[in-house]
Design a protein around this motif. Sequence first.
Motif, PDB file in Angstrom:
ATOM      1  N   HIS A  66      37.036 -21.977 -40.520  1.00  0.00           N
ATOM      2  CA  HIS A  66      37.089 -22.701 -41.787  1.00  0.00           C
ATOM      3  C   HIS A  66      37.685 -24.104 -41.651  1.00  0.00           C
ATOM      4  CE1 HIS A  66      36.058 -18.878 -43.529  1.00  0.00           C
ATOM      5  NE2 HIS A  66      36.183 -19.324 -44.761  1.00  0.00           N
ATOM      6  N   ILE A 113      31.545 -19.613 -36.506  1.00  0.00           N
ATOM      7  CA  ILE A 113      31.816 -18.926 -37.770  1.00  0.00           C
ATOM      8  C   ILE A 113      31.883 -17.418 -37.490  1.00  0.00           C
ATOM      9  CG2 ILE A 113      31.047 -18.560 -40.140  1.00  0.00           C
ATOM     10  CD1 ILE A 113      29.299 -21.073 -39.829  1.00  0.00           C
ATOM     11  N   HIS A 115      31.010 -14.757 -38.909  1.00  0.00           N
ATOM     12  CA  HIS A 115      29.824 -13.917 -39.124  1.00  0.00           C
ATOM     13  C   HIS A 115      28.673 -14.304 -38.211  1.00  0.00           C
ATOM     14  CE1 HIS A 115      32.290 -13.024 -42.460  1.00  0.00           C
ATOM     15  NE2 HIS A 115      32.043 -14.157 -43.073  1.00  0.00           N
ATOM     16  N   ASP A 134      36.574 -12.304 -45.220  1.00  0.00           N
ATOM     17  CA  ASP A 134      35.655 -13.209 -45.902  1.00  0.00           C
ATOM     18  C   ASP A 134      34.555 -12.343 -46.476  1.00  0.00           C
ATOM     19  OD1 ASP A 134      34.556 -16.346 -45.773  1.00  0.00           O
ATOM     20  OD2 ASP A 134      32.983 -14.825 -45.809  1.00  0.00           O
ATOM     21  N   HIS A 136      31.516 -12.639 -46.862  1.00  0.00           N
ATOM     22  CA  HIS A 136      30.215 -12.583 -46.174  1.00  0.00           C
ATOM     23  C   HIS A 136      30.235 -11.747 -44.907  1.00  0.00           C
ATOM     24  CE1 HIS A 136      29.950 -16.036 -48.877  1.00  0.00           C
ATOM     25  NE2 HIS A 136      28.762 -15.507 -49.109  1.00  0.00           N
ATOM     26  N   SER A 352      26.443 -23.145 -42.121  1.00  0.00           N
ATOM     27  CA  SER A 352      27.085 -21.981 -42.751  1.00  0.00           C
ATOM     28  C   SER A 352      26.665 -20.649 -42.136  1.00  0.00           C
ATOM     29  CB  SER A 352      26.860 -21.922 -44.268  1.00  0.00           C
ATOM     30  OG  SER A 352      25.689 -21.190 -44.573  1.00  0.00           O
ATOM     31  N   CYS A 353      27.435 -19.614 -42.477  1.00  0.00           N
ATOM     32  CA  CYS A 353      27.149 -18.280 -41.941  1.00  0.00           C
ATOM     33  C   CYS A 353      25.841 -17.719 -42.468  1.00  0.00           C
ATOM     34  CB  CYS A 353      28.296 -17.337 -42.270  1.00  0.00           C
ATOM     35  SG  CYS A 353      28.629 -17.203 -44.038  1.00  0.00           S
ATOM     36  N   CYS A 411      32.532 -23.808 -40.302  1.00  0.00           N
ATOM     37  CA  CYS A 411      32.054 -23.599 -41.679  1.00  0.00           C
ATOM     38  C   CYS A 411      31.671 -24.916 -42.356  1.00  0.00           C
ATOM     39  CB  CYS A 411      33.131 -22.930 -42.506  1.00  0.00           C
ATOM     40  SG  CYS A 411      33.537 -21.270 -41.957  1.00  0.00           S
ATOM     41  N   CYS A 414      30.246 -25.987 -46.149  1.00  0.00           N
ATOM     42  CA  CYS A 414      30.029 -24.821 -47.008  1.00  0.00           C
ATOM     43  C   CYS A 414      31.110 -24.761 -48.086  1.00  0.00           C
ATOM     44  CB  CYS A 414      30.033 -23.544 -46.184  1.00  0.00           C
ATOM     45  SG  CYS A 414      29.910 -22.064 -47.174  1.00  0.00           S
ATOM     46  N   THR A 415      32.365 -24.969 -47.676  1.00  0.00           N
ATOM     47  CA  THR A 415      33.461 -25.094 -48.645  1.00  0.00           C
ATOM     48  C   THR A 415      34.241 -26.371 -48.423  1.00  0.00           C
ATOM     49  OG1 THR A 415      34.919 -23.926 -47.152  1.00  0.00           O
ATOM     50  CG2 THR A 415      34.078 -22.685 -49.011  1.00  0.00           C
ATOM     51  N   ASN A 433      25.773 -20.670 -49.157  1.00  0.00           N
ATOM     52  CA  ASN A 433      25.595 -19.487 -49.998  1.00  0.00           C
ATOM     53  C   ASN A 433      26.190 -19.591 -51.397  1.00  0.00           C
ATOM     54  OD1 ASN A 433      28.435 -19.153 -49.292  1.00  0.00           O
ATOM     55  ND2 ASN A 433      27.607 -18.480 -47.326  1.00  0.00           N
ATOM     56  N   ARG A 439      32.365 -26.210 -55.340  1.00  0.00           N
ATOM     57  CA  ARG A 439      32.370 -25.446 -54.094  1.00  0.00           C
ATOM     58  C   ARG A 439      32.391 -26.354 -52.851  1.00  0.00           C
ATOM     59  NH1 ARG A 439      33.132 -20.509 -51.349  1.00  0.00           N
ATOM     60  NH2 ARG A 439      31.763 -20.483 -49.573  1.00  0.00           N
TER      61      ARG A 439
HETATM   62  S1  SF4 Z   1      30.779 -18.537 -46.592  1.00  0.00           S
HETATM   63 FE1  SF4 Z   1      31.068 -20.584 -45.806  1.00  0.00          FE
HETATM   64  S2  SF4 Z   1      33.282 -20.727 -45.577  1.00  0.00           S
HETATM   65 FE2  SF4 Z   1      32.829 -18.515 -45.735  1.00  0.00          FE
HETATM   66  S3  SF4 Z   1      32.518 -17.849 -43.610  1.00  0.00           S
HETATM   67 FE3  SF4 Z   1      30.535 -18.452 -44.389  1.00  0.00          FE
HETATM   68  S4  SF4 Z   1      30.325 -20.563 -43.705  1.00  0.00           S
HETATM   69 FE4  SF4 Z   1      32.477 -20.055 -43.609  1.00  0.00          FE
END
Ligand code: SF4
Lengths: 472, 208
Positions: A66, A113, A115, A134, A136, A352-353, A411, A414-415, A433, A439
């Motif tokens: 992150h 990441i 995931h 997390d 995800h 992102s994941c 990440c 994504c955030t 996502n 966000r």
């Molecule tokens: S949703 Fe975004 S911040 Fe959360 S693990 Fe996946 S890439 Fe990282």
Amino acid sequence: MMSTTARTLLKKVVDLHAVARNDDGDLLLYVDYNVVHEGPFYAFDGLAREGREVARPAQTVACADHYVPTTGRDKGTAGIKDAEARDMVERLRQNAERTRIVHFGIDHPQQGIMHVVVPEQGMAHPGMVIVGSDSHTCTNGAFGAFAFGVGASQVKHVLATQTLWVKVPRAMRIDVQGELAPGVSAKDLALAIIARIGMAGGAGAALEYCGSAVRALSMEARMTLCNLTVEAGARSGMVAPDEKTFEYLRELPYAPRGADWEAARSFWQTLPSDPGAVFDSEVSIDGSRLGPMVTWGTSQDEACEVGSRIPEPALIDDPGRRARAERALAYMGIAPGTPLTDIAIDRVFIGSCTNARLDDLRAAARVAAGRKVRIPAIVVPGSRTVKRQAEAEGLHEVLLSAGFEWRDAGCSMCTGSNGDLVPSGERCASTSNRNMEGRQGKGSRTHLMSPAMAAAAAISGRIADVREFIGS
Amino acid sequence: MEPFTLLRAVAAPYYHADVDTDELIPHRFLRKPLAAGYGNFLFHDKRRGAGEREDPDFILNREAYRRAQILVSGPNFGCGSTREGAVYALRDYGIRALIAPSFADIFSANCIQNGVLPLTLSERDVRSLCDFLQAQPGAEITIDLPAQTVSTADATTYRFDLERSRKIRLVEGLDEIGITLKHSQDIERFEAAYRARLPWLAPARGTS
Ligand code: SF4
């Protein structure tokens, strides 16, 4: 074929891990892997405060994702400009070293990441229970694992006991028949499912994705599909393991080998839902009718096909949904009735994941090849492993010569917790996502879409139909 | 954990569907130590505009609701990420109970872990409670957890359901790890059998 002992994949996995049961029927489940990122430092702090030890260090995996920067990575932790972000990465390293858990830190050649790293290391096996800090974490369900996100207190519980109390979810079957058309990906399918069942449509359930369209998906596409399960309110999504799953796992660092491989494989083959297994609910979708999807609002069920117009909130019957749509359009700065493809985009994030694996980068590169971007666009591979694989195929050259930036893994936007933010008021085409207010940064406006669609947006400077780019 | 039995407190009506964890606490605050006071970050981007100035219209900025310990909201409350910081922010602000037609799974589990009661009532009851609270700004309501009731000063009483194990944990302020460790022997026995059955997992392979 009906049999009273017919069990779903979910039931088989849950039965296999049940240690104890309480009065409410909640189960104490044994956890195979517990995955953490920098966020739940509270869990390690709490554990230390309570004088407890990590029960099974080899079954907890820490990933710095992150807060790692996506540029200047040669300098390692010292390259993180923001002191608080640096502290988060550093704290994870210290906690990992102190408790001797597995650590993919900022300098690790396989960093990425969580995931993306866990599946590509071969840690996610069919039939496992995997939890992560997390939401995800459900991505790992693509292997036929029961995988879900938990908060920091539950991470702490797993650290201390290698188990977790779980309310067994309802089993919901999502049956997708037909064949996805060219230009339509797992991301589009997932957004279509969320638009159909709603953001709470999967509440209290674990979804099992079945049907010919799901079987046809690559492992990476299945991960995208399972990743977005949580956005339909479900904690977990699963795909039954099959030959594709086994082929993907074979030879990965943490996959079983030799005689173990054969034993594992025959066990995994027993896991798919039995014929006649009863699901609590069922949804059928015709995959062949789907087109590329784009979100227009501030929740993931506010999505429609790229060829359509922004809905008129006035026509929505339900007062709650109408008010929500009005609020979303005001925030997004879009007028009802606008054709999606009239919407100008300020920047693009491919990462992102959800969508930063090799398949995703290939899809983006196919659209980008021989063209030029009109707006700032960054590509952030999901892991350093993905980055190396993509470079071995020359994808980075295609993307760089089209004007995309080629970043290091994390990440990222994504955030934006690492500082890769969308400036206030800007509109971003993003393969991530979540699209809620703020966000990607305070005041940011997000349109979720697939990697191919995001590449098409980068080249057009507005939302575009990728099917016009792939010469169908 | 502080036990939760009877709570009589100001309730703030904030009826919106799908209030997500990003709204409850923007991600950028999750790097702060708990000592920073997470209550300051609750609904941050709604409570404060440019230059950190308070938005006088936001519910928790209105004088009548500043000391609210109960928040009443719409369905699917707490959807989004796993961030427990959302609950730390509520708790640190002083919120001890949430009332909504439904809660996101992970979020309600996080609430229980922190002694915050996620209380569900039917959509109709939640709306009528909100109407009451809007008509009487700053009114107190009473939550009796052992009796599983919510009551207002106009003598309306709503009954609510809660799983027994969750209720006991809240009422007695029990620590979950403590409960689980009573099963230590079960866990060890389970693990031995599990590893014998799936030997390729044992011991979980190498470290990096
Ligand atoms: S949703 Fe975004 S911040 Fe959360 S693990 Fe996946 S890439 Fe990282």
